[in-house]
Scaffold this active site. Structure first.
Site, PDB file in Angstrom:
ATOM      1  CG  HIS A 119      39.236  40.928  80.489  1.00  0.00           C
ATOM      2  ND1 HIS A 119      39.919  41.120  81.647  1.00  0.00           N
ATOM      3  CD2 HIS A 119      38.347  39.926  80.712  1.00  0.00           C
ATOM      4  CE1 HIS A 119      39.447  40.286  82.565  1.00  0.00           C
ATOM      5  NE2 HIS A 119      38.495  39.555  82.018  1.00  0.00           N
ATOM      6  CB  CYS A 433      34.027  30.060  82.930  1.00  0.00           C
ATOM      7  SG  CYS A 433      34.400  30.982  84.412  1.00  0.00           S
TER       8      CYS A 433
HETATM    9  C1  PEP Z   1      38.825  34.061  84.904  1.00  0.00           C
HETATM   10  O1  PEP Z   1      39.341  34.836  85.697  1.00  0.00           O
HETATM   11  O2  PEP Z   1      39.309  32.958  84.601  1.00  0.00           O
HETATM   12  C2  PEP Z   1      37.553  34.403  84.244  1.00  0.00           C
HETATM   13  C3  PEP Z   1      36.882  33.529  83.535  1.00  0.00           C
HETATM   14  O3  PEP Z   1      37.108  35.675  84.356  1.00  0.00           O
HETATM   15  P1  PEP Z   1      37.789  36.916  83.632  1.00  0.00           P
HETATM   16  O4  PEP Z   1      38.703  36.367  82.559  1.00  0.00           O
HETATM   17  O5  PEP Z   1      36.687  37.744  83.060  1.00  0.00           O
HETATM   18  O6  PEP Z   1      38.521  37.601  84.722  1.00  0.00           O
END
Ligand code: PEP
Ligand code: MG
Length: 472
Positions: A119, A433
């Site tokens: 993240h 996403c």
């Molecule tokens: C994912 O897991 O691809 C996502 C978009 O959520 P995060 O990156 O916040 O876990």
């Protein structure tokens, strides 16, 4: 003065003190979690007595305990202080450390460790901060104050380069910035291939700065509001009103668009600083996201769901549920959202019909079994970051296994293709996403599947739209 005397009396309350100490000594909680637990229990008892004087005391207890928790947590945090724009060099930074620094002070990041989809990297990318991860032992050669040229295109850092090299690098940087300005100038046009295939480009955001970048860069809506990032630096549970105000501020930046707010996805590399949870061997597959939110329902998800539903009166909002693994997971969260909706109506809050409720497709069980969810769920969003780590059994935050994640793309595309065929038969929208949505070697294939929307880092929107326009 009376008010201070009342506060001092609460702070000296022998039961509050002894129960907190007991919770630390006998149950093993950290000081701030113990105090939070005891103060919450205390307030629950006072509330049940339904006495108006005592109701006033509840607010005092909450305010005072949060002040102390803030102090305790603040003193435990390993904060980084920058007083001028700098390139940050570290073995590994945490998401919380990053969130606490003013981003305009961060010219770049060099980390010895880290995965491309952890993240911290996602945050840096969203803000267009050049980052070099997994740089290895080179960081040991860098001293505080060294002049650096960071070339993320070549994954290289130059330490104390010659003045001539610095000049050439500055020119390349200016050229790059000029190109970006040109891309931004056309970024409010739709993303459509030469043969007319169109896709909506949404933004993944988690802060006001990112929402502003999304607006400047031509996002057609917020495709993923990582709501937990708004509170990553909080020293206590964000209340319903705090959440309401926080989301409202973000939505007001792009008021006319469709917004997808994801329910809190705390855990793994997005820890809740003020909640000391048991150490887990595999936190990415443990008590995270909704599993954590439901365990601490009254403090985490309840205020969030109520805040979002209240906002849905004014804004076009969809609720997105992270880390759903089974239909039972979805039914449980659906029931909770529905009961908050009816409760708000009972309280006299005017609401439109219930917002669309969708799920992240980020656990393989969901990706391979769309039929289990198609009748119940309103929309789907592929979280390819988590999905690839679970498909490849490769931790997304561990640079030693990063190569596996790159190789996940083929399987991801195959799963998305099969999933969308089934979802579209039921008229259920599908978007992407995760980071795959901005991967230029995959975008064309995603467009062939008629993906409804790609939700990507705001900083990448202009170049991604330009790339799509260059496709046949
Ligand atoms: C994912 O897991 O691809 C996502 C978009 O959520 P995060 O990156 O916040 O876990
Ligand atoms: Mg995820």
């Amino acid at each position: 003065m009376e008010i201070y005397e009342a506060h001092i009396e609460i702070l000296n309350d022998p039961e509050l003190i002894s129960k907190t100490i007991q919770s630390i000594e006998e149950e093993g909680w950290s000081a701030h979690t113990a105090l939070h637990k005891v103060a919450t229990e205390y307030c629950e008892v006072l509330k049940s007595l339904e006495d108006s004087y005592l109701m006033g005391r509840i607010e005092d207890i909450q305010m005072l305990s949060q002040m102390i928790i803030g102090y305790l947590v603040g003193s435990e945090k390993n904060e980084i202080k920058l007083n001028k724009p700098s390139i940050l060099v570290a073995e590994k930074l945490t998401t919380n450390q990053f969130a606490a620094i003013k981003s305009e002070f961060i010219l770049g990041i060099i980390m010895a460790k880290g995965g491309t989809t952890d993240h911290l990297m996602i945050l840096a990318k969203a803000l267009g901060i050049p980052s070099l991860i997994n740089a290895g032992p080179v960081i040991e050669k860098i001293e505080t104050g060294d002049k650096l040229v960071l070339d993320t295109l070549q994954s290289t850092v130059y330490i104390e380069p010659s003045p001539a090299f610095i000049e050439t690098s500055k020119k390349s940087k200016e050229n790059l910035e000029q190109k970006q300005r040109e891309q931004i100038a056309s970024s409010h046009e739709p993303a459509m291939t030469k043969s007319g295939v169109k896709v909506a480009i949404h933004a993944n955001i988690g802060s006001v700065l990112e929402a502003q970048a999304a607006k400047t860069n031509g996002a057609e809506g917020i495709g993923l509001l990582r709501s937990e990032l708004c509170f990553i630096d909080c020293t206590h549970f964000p209340s319903e009103n705090k959440q309401y105000e926080t989301y409202k501020e973000l939505l007001d930046i792009l008021p006319k668009s469709l917004h997808t707010i994801r329910l809190l996805d705390f855990g793994t590399d997005k820890p809740l600083e003020f909640l000391s949870l048991d150490q887990e061997e595999n936190p990415a597959m443990g008590l995270r996201a909704l599993r954590l939110g439901i365990t601490y329902y009254n403090q985490l998800l309840k205020p969030q769901i109520r805040a979002i539903l209240r906002l849905s009166k004014e804004y076009a909002i969809r609720i997105l549920c992270p880390m759903i693994a089974t239909p039972a997971d979805f039914n449980q969260i659906y029931q909770l959202i529905y009961s908050e909706y009816t409760q708000l109506k009972k309280e006299g809050v005017q609401l439109n019909k219930l917002v669309p409720i969708g799920i992240m497709v980020e656990i393989p069980n969901v990706a391979i079994h769309p039929e289990l969810f198609l009748d119940k769920v309103d929309f789907f969003s592929f979280g390819t970051n988590d999905l690839s780590q679970f498909l490849m059994a490769a931790d997304r935050t561990n640079e030693k296994v990063a190569n596996y994640l790159i190789e996940a793309n083929e399987s991801l595309l195959m799963l998305i293709n099969e999933f969308t065929k089934k979802a579209y038969k039921k008229n259920k929208p599908v978007s992407i996403c995760g980071e795959l949505a901005s991967d230029t070697s995959s975008i064309n294939k995603l467009l062939q599947m008629n993906i409804d929307a790609l939700s990507i880092a705001p900083a990448l929107i202009p170049e991604t739209k330009e790339f799509i326009r260059s496709l046949e």
